[in-house]
Design an enzyme around this catalytic site. Structure first.
Site, PDB file in Angstrom:
ATOM      1  N   HIS A  71       0.839  -1.203   0.000  1.00 47.10           N
ATOM      2  CA  HIS A  71       0.000   0.000   0.000  1.00 47.10           C
ATOM      3  C   HIS A  71       0.870   1.249   0.000  1.00 47.10           C
ATOM      4  O   HIS A  71       1.031   1.918   1.024  1.00 47.10           O
ATOM      5  CB  HIS A  71      -0.944  -0.010   1.210  1.00 47.10           C
ATOM      6  CG  HIS A  71      -2.078  -0.976   1.055  1.00 47.10           C
ATOM      7  ND1 HIS A  71      -2.745  -1.534   2.116  1.00 47.10           N
ATOM      8  CD2 HIS A  71      -2.669  -1.484  -0.055  1.00 47.10           C
ATOM      9  CE1 HIS A  71      -3.686  -2.337   1.669  1.00 47.10           C
ATOM     10  NE2 HIS A  71      -3.661  -2.338   0.356  1.00 47.10           N
ATOM     11  N   HIS A  94      -9.516  -4.110   4.916  1.00 44.47           N
ATOM     12  CA  HIS A  94      -8.095  -4.215   4.563  1.00 44.47           C
ATOM     13  C   HIS A  94      -7.848  -5.549   3.859  1.00 44.47           C
ATOM     14  O   HIS A  94      -8.395  -6.591   4.249  1.00 44.47           O
ATOM     15  CB  HIS A  94      -7.237  -4.111   5.830  1.00 44.47           C
ATOM     16  CG  HIS A  94      -5.779  -3.953   5.547  1.00 44.47           C
ATOM     17  ND1 HIS A  94      -4.961  -5.023   5.254  1.00 44.47           N
ATOM     18  CD2 HIS A  94      -4.995  -2.853   5.475  1.00 44.47           C
ATOM     19  CE1 HIS A  94      -3.732  -4.587   5.039  1.00 44.47           C
ATOM     20  NE2 HIS A  94      -3.728  -3.272   5.165  1.00 44.47           N
ATOM     21  N   GLU A 138      -5.477  -7.662   3.875  1.00 41.47           N
ATOM     22  CA  GLU A 138      -5.007  -8.762   4.737  1.00 41.47           C
ATOM     23  C   GLU A 138      -6.169  -9.391   5.506  1.00 41.47           C
ATOM     24  O   GLU A 138      -6.292 -10.620   5.590  1.00 41.47           O
ATOM     25  CB  GLU A 138      -3.958  -8.222   5.717  1.00 41.47           C
ATOM     26  CG  GLU A 138      -3.473  -9.279   6.704  1.00 41.47           C
ATOM     27  CD  GLU A 138      -2.538  -8.707   7.771  1.00 41.47           C
ATOM     28  OE1 GLU A 138      -1.819  -7.736   7.486  1.00 41.47           O
ATOM     29  OE2 GLU A 138      -2.547  -9.235   8.890  1.00 41.47           O
ATOM     30  N   HIS A 166      -0.081  -8.624   1.087  1.00 45.05           N
ATOM     31  CA  HIS A 166      -1.163  -8.730   2.083  1.00 45.05           C
ATOM     32  C   HIS A 166      -1.845 -10.081   2.082  1.00 45.05           C
ATOM     33  O   HIS A 166      -2.688 -10.349   2.934  1.00 45.05           O
ATOM     34  CB  HIS A 166      -2.201  -7.627   1.835  1.00 45.05           C
ATOM     35  CG  HIS A 166      -1.604  -6.265   1.891  1.00 45.05           C
ATOM     36  ND1 HIS A 166      -1.408  -5.492   0.777  1.00 45.05           N
ATOM     37  CD2 HIS A 166      -1.120  -5.554   2.926  1.00 45.05           C
ATOM     38  CE1 HIS A 166      -0.831  -4.360   1.126  1.00 45.05           C
ATOM     39  NE2 HIS A 166      -0.645  -4.370   2.419  1.00 45.05           N
ATOM     40  N   SER A 186      -2.210   2.986   3.804  1.00 43.08           N
ATOM     41  CA  SER A 186      -1.239   2.094   4.446  1.00 43.08           C
ATOM     42  C   SER A 186      -1.530   2.028   5.947  1.00 43.08           C
ATOM     43  O   SER A 186      -1.333   3.014   6.670  1.00 43.08           O
ATOM     44  CB  SER A 186       0.182   2.618   4.211  1.00 43.08           C
ATOM     45  OG  SER A 186       1.067   2.057   5.148  1.00 43.08           O
TER      46      SER A 186
END
Ligand code: SF4
Length: 311
Positions: free
Chosen positions: A41, A124, A126, A74, A228
């Site tokens: 990111h 996000h 991840e 991620h 980020s």
């Protein structure tokens, strides 16, 4: 003006691994190399690779069957991996080994019959990838309110895991609350918040405490992008410790009027921000404010991850 260049800052081992893998793929296969989601990111890094011929997509549907494809740092859900196999993509998994560890923990807890509370930010990449390990059994929580609304009772078998890039202090507060709501809750043997996140947060916290006491005019700059997670946390930590802070992608985001009369600038960078931009920022302050630059180290980092194998 004094620029305190905090260390550790910038690229972590997972970001080195992912960006090295993309460079290696571009060298080996030529262009285009497709990348599912931003490789990391960071706008500067994404722009750099776009210029080299990487094509970033948010859906595998946008990738022609059989193409060379890289999964970002991620990580991805098992569903995305299956879809990649169905499309015969020649894929390289550049997900960080520390993210892969969170996937393994999620799977193990689910296999052991736990409902898993994933502390993290709902959209996000991840978190989306980890939840995909067992969407019916993994619940994302990010606040006391989201914990209170869970369809679980204190008698249920509950485990928690965390996104790798959270604030150490905030996640500790949430884990304490989880323990009060679910007295038998279990968590991972080793913390999920990664070494790089912890070290960068400790560096800004230590510097903020130190320079706050000096009663000087201090500001903080975090080099990193607005999407980020770990960069945003660094800015938040500076603010929480009474230091005005800005998050910037490049020196062009700096308003010189904001730094007139400032004695000390604490300069750090998120784990996905390239050192080249940090250098540009220090040079900006040297030429505009005749600033002196000193490095401030809180610890050393030796973690290295080998790059993933190519198909
Ligand atoms: S911030 Fe941590 S988890 Fe994320 S890529 Fe870097 S080392 Fe891996």
């Amino acid at each position: 003006m004094l620029i305190k260049l905090l260390f550790p800052r910038g690229f972590c081992a997972g970001v080195y691994r992912a960006t090295s893998a993309l460079n290696a793929a571009l060298n080996k296969y030529g262009t285009p190399v497709y990348v599912y989601h931003e490789i990391v990111h960071n706008k500067w890094v994404v722009d750099y690779f776009q210029q080299k011929g990487a094509v970033f997509v948010n859906s595998l549907d946008d990738i022609p069957d059989g193409s060379v494809t890289l999964f970002s740092a991620h990580g991805v859900s098992p569903q995305i991996e299956r879809q990649a196999q169905e499309k015969n993509l020649r894929y390289i998994d550049a997900s960080c080994p520390l993210v892969q560890k969170v996937h393994r923990e999620a799977k193990q807890f689910v296999q052991q019959g736990y409902s898993v509370l994933l502390i993290g930010h709902p959209h996000h990449d991840e978190v989306v990838g980890v939840q995909g390990e067992a969407p019916d059994k993994i619940f994302i929580v990010k606040s006391k309110e989201s914990i209170d609304s869970l369809p679980l009772t204190a008698k249920d078998k509950v485990a928690y895991i965390t996104q790798t890039t959270l604030s150490l202090d905030e996640s500790a507060t949430i884990i304490e609350y989880l323990k009060s709501r679910f007295p038998n809750i279990v968590g991972p043997a080793i913390k999920d918040i990664c070494y790089a996140t912890q070290n960068r947060q400790n560096a800004i916290k230590t510097a903020a405490n130190k320079y706050n006491q000096n009663k000087k005019n201090v500001k903080a700059i975090v080099v990193g992008s607005a999407n980020s997670s770990n960069s945003i946390r660094l800015k938040e930590i500076a603010l929480q410790h009474g230091i005005p802070a800005v998050l910037i992608d490049s020196p062009s985001d700096i308003n010189p009027d904001d730094f007139t009369g400032v004695d000390v600038v604490l300069l750090t960078a998120g784990a996905s921000a390239h050192e080249y931009v940090v250098k540009q920022v220090t040079e900006y302050f040297q030429s505009t404010f005749n600033a002196q630059v000193e490095e401030e180290r809180t610890c050393e980092e030796n973690t290295v991850f080998p790059i993933p194998s190519m198909p």
